[in-house]
Scaffold this motif. Structure first.
Motif, PDB file in Angstrom:
ATOM      1  N   SER A 248     -37.000  -7.119 -20.039  1.00 56.27           N
ATOM      2  CA  SER A 248     -37.195  -5.868 -19.555  1.00 56.27           C
ATOM      3  C   SER A 248     -36.673  -5.619 -18.534  1.00 56.27           C
ATOM      4  CB  SER A 248     -38.791  -5.403 -19.906  1.00 56.27           C
ATOM      5  OG  SER A 248     -39.384  -5.804 -18.199  1.00 56.27           O
ATOM      6  N   ARG A 249     -36.830  -6.609 -17.570  1.00 53.96           N
ATOM      7  CA  ARG A 249     -36.215  -6.005 -16.722  1.00 53.96           C
ATOM      8  C   ARG A 249     -34.907  -6.141 -16.161  1.00 53.96           C
ATOM      9  NH1 ARG A 249     -41.150  -6.292 -15.806  1.00 53.96           N
ATOM     10  NH2 ARG A 249     -41.988  -5.321 -13.848  1.00 53.96           N
ATOM     11  N   LEU A 270     -28.380   5.346  -7.072  1.00 58.22           N
ATOM     12  CA  LEU A 270     -29.551   4.282  -8.516  1.00 58.22           C
ATOM     13  C   LEU A 270     -30.465   4.523  -7.684  1.00 58.22           C
ATOM     14  CD1 LEU A 270     -30.396   3.030 -10.481  1.00 58.22           C
ATOM     15  CD2 LEU A 270     -28.937   1.896 -10.570  1.00 58.22           C
ATOM     16  N   VAL A 271     -31.649   4.408  -7.399  1.00 60.76           N
ATOM     17  CA  VAL A 271     -32.910   3.651  -6.744  1.00 60.76           C
ATOM     18  C   VAL A 271     -33.905   2.889  -8.138  1.00 60.76           C
ATOM     19  CG1 VAL A 271     -35.505   3.604  -5.715  1.00 60.76           C
ATOM     20  CG2 VAL A 271     -33.354   5.371  -4.761  1.00 60.76           C
ATOM     21  N   VAL A 272     -33.701   1.435  -7.894  1.00 64.13           N
ATOM     22  CA  VAL A 272     -34.115   0.496  -8.871  1.00 64.13           C
ATOM     23  C   VAL A 272     -35.335   0.116  -8.073  1.00 64.13           C
ATOM     24  CG1 VAL A 272     -33.542  -1.134 -10.018  1.00 64.13           C
ATOM     25  CG2 VAL A 272     -31.661   0.169  -9.245  1.00 64.13           C
ATOM     26  N   ALA A 273     -36.570  -0.113  -8.675  1.00 63.15           N
ATOM     27  CA  ALA A 273     -37.684  -0.537  -8.375  1.00 63.15           C
ATOM     28  C   ALA A 273     -37.200  -2.529  -8.374  1.00 63.15           C
ATOM     29  CB  ALA A 273     -38.631  -0.994  -8.945  1.00 63.15           C
ATOM     30  N   SER A 274     -37.657  -3.182  -7.751  1.00 59.48           N
ATOM     31  CA  SER A 274     -37.812  -4.804  -7.523  1.00 59.48           C
ATOM     32  C   SER A 274     -38.915  -4.600  -6.936  1.00 59.48           C
ATOM     33  CB  SER A 274     -36.574  -5.113  -6.633  1.00 59.48           C
ATOM     34  OG  SER A 274     -36.434  -7.003  -7.010  1.00 59.48           O
ATOM     35  N   ALA A 275     -39.823  -6.603  -6.687  1.00 56.42           N
ATOM     36  CA  ALA A 275     -40.541  -6.885  -5.962  1.00 56.42           C
ATOM     37  C   ALA A 275     -40.014  -7.785  -4.876  1.00 56.42           C
ATOM     38  CB  ALA A 275     -41.129  -6.970  -7.250  1.00 56.42           C
ATOM     39  N   ASP A 290     -33.439  -9.499   4.818  1.00 52.85           N
ATOM     40  CA  ASP A 290     -32.335 -11.448   4.822  1.00 52.85           C
ATOM     41  C   ASP A 290     -32.750 -12.047   4.471  1.00 52.85           C
ATOM     42  OD1 ASP A 290     -29.384  -8.230   5.492  1.00 52.85           O
ATOM     43  OD2 ASP A 290     -30.957  -9.466   7.845  1.00 52.85           O
ATOM     44  N   SER A 291     -34.064 -11.859   4.287  1.00 57.87           N
ATOM     45  CA  SER A 291     -34.506 -13.827   3.970  1.00 57.87           C
ATOM     46  C   SER A 291     -33.727 -13.682   2.078  1.00 57.87           C
ATOM     47  CB  SER A 291     -36.023 -14.086   3.883  1.00 57.87           C
ATOM     48  OG  SER A 291     -36.819 -13.393   4.892  1.00 57.87           O
ATOM     49  N   GLU A 292     -33.905 -15.460   2.755  1.00 57.26           N
ATOM     50  CA  GLU A 292     -33.055 -16.084   1.149  1.00 57.26           C
ATOM     51  C   GLU A 292     -34.294 -15.860  -0.207  1.00 57.26           C
ATOM     52  OE1 GLU A 292     -30.066 -17.118   0.449  1.00 57.26           O
ATOM     53  OE2 GLU A 292     -29.797 -16.470   2.173  1.00 57.26           O
ATOM     54  N   PRO A 293     -33.616 -15.442  -1.830  1.00 56.42           N
ATOM     55  CA  PRO A 293     -34.878 -15.917  -2.597  1.00 56.42           C
ATOM     56  C   PRO A 293     -36.021 -17.326  -2.425  1.00 56.42           C
ATOM     57  CG  PRO A 293     -32.993 -15.470  -3.184  1.00 56.42           C
ATOM     58  CD  PRO A 293     -32.462 -15.648  -1.963  1.00 56.42           C
ATOM     59  N   GLY A 294     -37.801 -17.272  -3.239  1.00 58.85           N
ATOM     60  CA  GLY A 294     -37.461 -18.245  -3.181  1.00 58.85           C
ATOM     61  C   GLY A 294     -37.375 -19.328  -4.356  1.00 58.85           C
ATOM     62  N   ASN A 295     -38.074 -19.966  -5.087  1.00 58.91           N
ATOM     63  CA  ASN A 295     -38.190 -20.443  -6.076  1.00 58.91           C
ATOM     64  C   ASN A 295     -39.203 -20.338  -7.056  1.00 58.91           C
ATOM     65  OD1 ASN A 295     -36.324 -22.564  -5.139  1.00 58.91           O
ATOM     66  ND2 ASN A 295     -37.198 -23.597  -3.996  1.00 58.91           N
ATOM     67  N   GLU A 303     -34.003 -12.034  -8.881  1.00 56.90           N
ATOM     68  CA  GLU A 303     -32.856 -12.121  -8.162  1.00 56.90           C
ATOM     69  C   GLU A 303     -31.966 -11.374  -9.657  1.00 56.90           C
ATOM     70  OE1 GLU A 303     -29.864 -15.151  -5.875  1.00 56.90           O
ATOM     71  OE2 GLU A 303     -31.745 -16.362  -7.288  1.00 56.90           O
ATOM     72  N   ALA A 304     -32.060 -12.373 -10.525  1.00 61.23           N
ATOM     73  CA  ALA A 304     -31.303 -11.903 -11.434  1.00 61.23           C
ATOM     74  C   ALA A 304     -31.452 -10.277 -11.816  1.00 61.23           C
ATOM     75  CB  ALA A 304     -32.069 -12.302 -13.115  1.00 61.23           C
ATOM     76  N   TRP A 305     -32.539  -9.071 -11.538  1.00 61.69           N
ATOM     77  CA  TRP A 305     -33.283  -8.351 -11.652  1.00 61.69           C
ATOM     78  C   TRP A 305     -32.376  -7.176 -10.721  1.00 61.69           C
ATOM     79  CZ3 TRP A 305     -39.151  -6.411 -10.474  1.00 61.69           C
ATOM     80  CH2 TRP A 305     -38.903  -5.133 -11.338  1.00 61.69           C
ATOM     81  N   GLU A 306     -32.076  -7.980  -9.559  1.00 67.61           N
ATOM     82  CA  GLU A 306     -31.355  -7.195  -8.080  1.00 67.61           C
ATOM     83  C   GLU A 306     -29.976  -7.431  -8.974  1.00 67.61           C
ATOM     84  OE1 GLU A 306     -32.574  -7.931  -4.419  1.00 67.61           O
ATOM     85  OE2 GLU A 306     -34.674  -7.469  -5.223  1.00 67.61           O
ATOM     86  N   ALA A 307     -29.523  -8.267  -9.412  1.00 72.07           N
ATOM     87  CA  ALA A 307     -27.877  -8.074 -10.229  1.00 72.07           C
ATOM     88  C   ALA A 307     -27.769  -7.375 -10.710  1.00 72.07           C
ATOM     89  CB  ALA A 307     -28.047  -9.803  -9.692  1.00 72.07           C
TER      90      ALA A 307
END
Length: 461
Positions: A248-249, A270-275, A290-295, A303-307
């Protein structure tokens, strides 16, 4: 029955940092009624007759009192454009209700908003038993209304130099249903982009499983706010549920962006909601954009949602990705789930209580969307959280203090995992200490920067 004739009075005044005409005009905009409805006592507008606030115009409402939705019909009476308007109850829960809104010029191009009410309780002597309850309920409501009026008029005065046409997906969700009236009350035109086949000619629809928008859905639209997506806390995270959340995301965002790029005149923004789930479980590490994504599952999805919105950015659309924290409102989300046990006095810390909770008031989320829409040098990830994250123990203590309830019944980590499964580690036990660096760097003004103030606002305490 003499006591039944006693007429009670209430008055509240607040200084607004906008000119008198601005304050008056805000009350005439679509969406203002919804903005002024407290989340703990919502009201539904069923119909209107007449012209706005002018004499003779009526409004038919349903007001929720406890488990009941009670009818309320109000008729507007005396008015002086720019200075005052009034209404009275025709039918409703009071024996009599007369309400006058007035606006008085004050120094420094500010205005004093004054609400004056004269009311009479029903049921004769029995009505006297509810007099203190009624006075307290009225005061809670109008304190809330004045806070919203002060913050909304200030935000719109700051950002409202250009009126926009904005399309919104997820417009019936927790944030979307509040965002529509917020934008409308600022004079913006809002187009709810509803789910459908994408073939409708009569209404704006989009097909989230394909790159298709209904014909003319986005004609003249300046910006799109994309909020649609499966609720991550709606059910235990089975493999099927995780697939629904992810698809869905990720797929929905990609298909929407592909459709936007094919428009003859794509929106500028375009303003996209992420979390903040993007960051995962990070202990007490202070996390910026600027922090890296977690696991884990949530970071992977985020990360895929934003990409998925990258296709819009490469096509020249300014893309802002809002990484939203725990949204505080009793209308839904985490706080709504907490209220029942905490109100009953059986709330307590979850797990160790040391995990950080990065929260934000719903009103600040709405204002941050507007900030992103008009701040043309803002793009990429933006953390939408209050300036001061707290750990779960402090959150628990503060909520208990606001509700005046003990918080002595903990939920151990093993029990949370037993009840919620994998979702417990992703949402309840993970520690995410996020700071709103880019909001602060671009001059955003939080309405509710401290936790206790935010909770007291949304709960009317």
């Amino acid at each position: 029955m003499k006591a039944a004739s006693k007429l009670r009075q209430y008055r509240r005044a607040t200084t607004l940092v906008v000119p008198r005409k601005t304050a008056f005009d805000w009350h005439t905009c679509p969406g203002t009624f919804e903005r002024l409805s407290p989340p703990w006592q919502p009201a539904r507008m069923e119909s209107r007759t007449g012209n706005g606030l002018e004499p003779g115009a009526t409004v038919s409402l349903r007001v929720k009192v406890g488990p009941l939705w009670l009818p309320w019909v109000a008729e507007h009476g005396e008015w002086d454009p720019g200075y005052m308007f009034s209404d009275r109850q025709v039918t409703g829960p009071f024996a009599r209700w007369e309400h006058r809104h007035s606006f008085a010029d004050r120094a420094g191009n500010t205005v004093e908003l004054i609400d004056e009410i004269r009311y009479q309780l029903p049921l004769g002597y029995l009505g006297l038993l509810g007099s203190q309850y009624a006075q307290t309920a009225i005061d809670r409501m109008f304190a809330y209304r004045h806070r919203v009026t002060a913050r909304d008029t200030a935000w719109h005065a700051q950002y409202g130099r250009t009126q926009m046409k904005v399309a919104v997906t997820g417009s019936t969700g927790l944030v979307g249903s509040a965002l529509l009236p917020f934008l409308e009350s600022g004079g913006h035109t809002v187009v709810p982009l509803r789910r459908g086949t994408g073939d409708s000619e009569d209404q704006a629809t989009w097909n989230p499983s394909a790159s298709r928008l209904s014909g003319g859905a986005l004609d003249g639209v300046d910006a799109v706010v994309h909020l649609a997506g499966e609720n991550i806390a709606a059910a235990r995270w089975s493999e099927a549920q995780k697939a629904r959340i992810r698809d869905s995301r990720v797929d929905g965002t990609r298909h929407l962006c592909e459709a936007l790029t094919r428009l003859e005149q794509p929106p500028k923004t375009l303003v996209v909601a992420s979390a903040i789930g993007f960051y995962g479980d990070r202990g007490d590490e202070r996390l910026t954009e600027d922090s890296e994504p977690g696991n884990g599952f949530l970071p992977e999805v985020s990360e895929a949602w934003e990409a998925a919105s990258e296709v819009a950015r490469t096509a020249g659309i300014r893309v802002v990705r809002l990484r939203v924290g725990i949204v505080l409102t009793p209308a839904g989300g985490a706080l709504k789930q907490m209220l029942l046990p905490f109100t009953m006095g059986v709330g307590g810390v979850i797990g160790s209580g040391r995990q950080f909770m990065s929260w934000v008031s719903l009103d600040d989320v709405l204002a941050s969307v507007l900030h992103a829409l008009v701040t043309t040098n803002m793009e990429g990830p933006v953390n939408v959280v209050a300036p001061q994250a707290v750990n779960n123990a402090e959150f628990t203590k503060t909520l208990g203090r606001v509700l005046r309830r003990p918080t002595i019944f903990p939920l151990p980590a093993f029990m949370a995992r037993l009840v919620f499964g994998e979702m417990a580690d992703g949402l309840l036990l993970s520690s995410t200490h996020v700071v709103p660096t880019r909001l602060q760097e671009t001059g955003f003004s939080f309405g509710y920067p401290d936790l206790e103030g935010a909770l007291r606002h949304v709960l009317g305490r």
